[in-house]
Design a protein around this motif. Structure first.
Motif, PDB file in Angstrom:
ATOM      1  N   ILE A   9      -8.897  43.699  71.411  1.00 50.64           N
ATOM      2  CA  ILE A   9      -7.650  44.363  71.014  1.00 50.64           C
ATOM      3  C   ILE A   9      -6.841  43.624  69.965  1.00 50.64           C
ATOM      4  CG2 ILE A   9      -5.213  45.174  71.648  1.00 50.64           C
ATOM      5  CD1 ILE A   9      -6.658  45.570  74.587  1.00 50.64           C
ATOM      6  N   GLU A  11      -3.272  43.029  68.613  1.00 51.44           N
ATOM      7  CA  GLU A  11      -1.658  43.420  69.244  1.00 51.44           C
ATOM      8  C   GLU A  11      -0.852  43.351  68.043  1.00 51.44           C
ATOM      9  OE1 GLU A  11       1.212  44.437  70.555  1.00 51.44           O
ATOM     10  OE2 GLU A  11       0.352  43.706  72.531  1.00 51.44           O
ATOM     11  N   THR A  12      -0.161  44.490  67.652  1.00 46.87           N
ATOM     12  CA  THR A  12       0.905  44.235  66.892  1.00 46.87           C
ATOM     13  C   THR A  12       2.385  44.106  67.160  1.00 46.87           C
ATOM     14  OG1 THR A  12       1.089  46.619  66.816  1.00 46.87           O
ATOM     15  CG2 THR A  12      -0.618  45.619  65.243  1.00 46.87           C
ATOM     16  N   VAL A  14       4.175  41.352  69.660  1.00 48.59           N
ATOM     17  CA  VAL A  14       4.515  40.388  70.641  1.00 48.59           C
ATOM     18  C   VAL A  14       5.469  39.472  70.389  1.00 48.59           C
ATOM     19  CG1 VAL A  14       2.569  38.672  70.181  1.00 48.59           C
ATOM     20  CG2 VAL A  14       3.358  38.951  72.296  1.00 48.59           C
ATOM     21  N   LEU A  69      -2.931  36.856  76.696  1.00 46.67           N
ATOM     22  CA  LEU A  69      -3.725  37.562  75.677  1.00 46.67           C
ATOM     23  C   LEU A  69      -5.230  37.514  76.212  1.00 46.67           C
ATOM     24  CD1 LEU A  69      -2.411  35.918  72.329  1.00 46.67           C
ATOM     25  CD2 LEU A  69      -1.546  38.134  73.543  1.00 46.67           C
ATOM     26  N   ILE A  74      -7.160  40.609  74.275  1.00 48.73           N
ATOM     27  CA  ILE A  74      -6.268  40.565  73.103  1.00 48.73           C
ATOM     28  C   ILE A  74      -6.674  39.503  72.072  1.00 48.73           C
ATOM     29  CG2 ILE A  74      -4.133  40.501  72.060  1.00 48.73           C
ATOM     30  CD1 ILE A  74      -2.861  41.558  74.507  1.00 48.73           C
ATOM     31  N   ALA A  77      -3.085  38.473  67.772  1.00 45.19           N
ATOM     32  CA  ALA A  77      -1.573  39.093  68.082  1.00 45.19           C
ATOM     33  C   ALA A  77      -0.680  38.842  66.994  1.00 45.19           C
ATOM     34  CB  ALA A  77      -1.008  38.722  69.263  1.00 45.19           C
ATOM     35  N   SER A 222       4.863  50.667  69.921  1.00 44.62           N
ATOM     36  CA  SER A 222       5.706  49.558  70.478  1.00 44.62           C
ATOM     37  C   SER A 222       6.896  50.133  71.447  1.00 44.62           C
ATOM     38  CB  SER A 222       6.241  48.777  69.296  1.00 44.62           C
ATOM     39  OG  SER A 222       7.156  49.478  68.515  1.00 44.62           O
ATOM     40  N   TYR A 247      -1.987  50.760  68.370  1.00 43.98           N
ATOM     41  CA  TYR A 247      -1.393  50.239  69.467  1.00 43.98           C
ATOM     42  C   TYR A 247      -0.443  49.094  69.145  1.00 43.98           C
ATOM     43  CZ  TYR A 247      -0.936  46.940  73.062  1.00 43.98           C
ATOM     44  OH  TYR A 247      -0.382  46.031  74.214  1.00 43.98           O
ATOM     45  N   ALA A 248       0.564  49.151  69.760  1.00 45.78           N
ATOM     46  CA  ALA A 248       1.614  47.876  69.978  1.00 45.78           C
ATOM     47  C   ALA A 248       1.980  47.759  71.354  1.00 45.78           C
ATOM     48  CB  ALA A 248       2.638  47.985  68.805  1.00 45.78           C
ATOM     49  N   GLY A 249       2.475  46.749  72.072  1.00 45.57           N
ATOM     50  CA  GLY A 249       3.092  46.474  73.388  1.00 45.57           C
ATOM     51  C   GLY A 249       4.395  46.222  73.169  1.00 45.57           C
ATOM     52  N   TYR A 257       2.032  42.773  80.323  1.00 43.78           N
ATOM     53  CA  TYR A 257       0.935  43.368  80.128  1.00 43.78           C
ATOM     54  C   TYR A 257       0.172  44.144  81.316  1.00 43.78           C
ATOM     55  CZ  TYR A 257       0.608  41.566  75.346  1.00 43.78           C
ATOM     56  OH  TYR A 257       0.739  41.160  74.083  1.00 43.78           O
TER      57      TYR A 257
END
Length: 289
Positions: A9, A11-12, A14, A69, A74, A77, A222, A247-249, A257
């Motif tokens: 992944i 990640e955009t 964090v 991660l 991930i 990031a 996000s 995707y963004a968390g 996560y």
């Protein structure tokens, strides 16, 4: 198709785990007028449950972040550095793990020249792959004249801009983030890569229509647990928008996560959407290919 756990992944969104969450959001404190907001550890806390806690002094935040991660596959990031002062833990993470992190420079558009100087300086010192801002938090609309030199700088430096749009979680006026304002920005800056953050609600249908219209406009997930991904966005990704949804968390600001990826099991993306959503679209936008 169920969420494929074997895809590395990108990640955009964090942040660095913190020992004092209120310090991270102190820039917003002068704009919060209700007593409830002043008591929260972060200003949108009322919208989330099981918010990750502040760290004990004995815990290394960089080690904790890397562990998260690794556990959730991930690969890379995009880590924030902080607004006014560089977070020393974020800087250390980027230095010690250059294969795992790139960074995004957040700016306050109220002082346009200071923001421009900051971005140029950070680009010289760190692996910057994007810039970001929070229009409602800084009370500067998306199409305000203060923003235009910063959009031009993004085009010049070939950097995408990640911008919060829609109704904000913090209790500040939403008008600066109305999705309709993006149309004017994209018209004036057709070379700009613009990524919508934090939902675009309640204007997700408008956001979808604008993504159909403008080639360089994207949407990231996000600040939303996958259980709450908007149906309009899921349907768009499964039809014409597979190349536009990223995707963004929201770790550690509001989501763990564990929560994100447990929820991900039930997202009804089609087979061809998952690799684009989890990885390929971010690689393209961040120019990591």
């Amino acid at each position: 198709m169920a969420y494929p756990k074997d895809i590395p992944i990108v990640e955009t969104f964090v942040g660095m785990p913190s020992r004092n969450r209120k310090e991270v959001y102190k820039f917003l404190a002068p704009h919060l007028r209700d007593e409830g907001s002043k008591e929260m550890r972060f200003p949108a806390q009322y919208m989330f449950k099981d918010v990750p806690g502040d760290l004990d002094e004995s815990v290394d935040p960089v080690a904790l972040l890397i562990d998260n991660l690794d556990r959730y596959n991930i690969e890379v990031a995009m880590l924030g550095l902080g607004l006014n002062d560089i977070n020393p833990d974020s800087a250390r993470a980027i230095e010690e793990h250059p294969d795992r992190f790139v960074t995004c420079v957040e700016f306050d558009p109220n002082d346009t020249m200071a923001a421009i100087r900051k971005i140029r300086d950070m680009v010289e010192r760190f692996p910057v792959r994007g810039v970001s801002t929070f229009p409602a938090g800084y009370r500067v609309p998306l199409n305000d004249k203060k923003m235009y030199p910063l959009y031009a700088l993004c085009v010049e430096l070939d950097l995408p801009i990640f911008v919060c749009v829609g109704i904000p979680g913090p209790r500040v006026p939403f008008a600066p983030q109305h999705v309709e304002l993006i149309d004017e920005v994209m018209y004036d800056f057709p070379e700009l890569t613009f990524v919508m953050r934090h939902g675009a609600q309640p204007w997700t249908e408008l956001a979808m229509k604008l993504m159909l219209k403008w080639p360089n406009l994207y949407y990231s997930t996000s600040a939303f647990a996958p259980k709450h991904y908007d149906k309009v966005i899921i349907d768009y990704a499964n039809t014409r928008g597979a190349d536009k949804i990223i995707y963004a968390g929201y770790f550690p600001a509001g989501l763990s996560y564990e929560r994100i990826f447990n929820d991900m099991e039930n997202v009804p993306f089609k087979d061809h959407v998952w690799p684009k959503f989890l990885r390929e679209n971010a690689l393209k936008v961040l120019k990591l290919g």
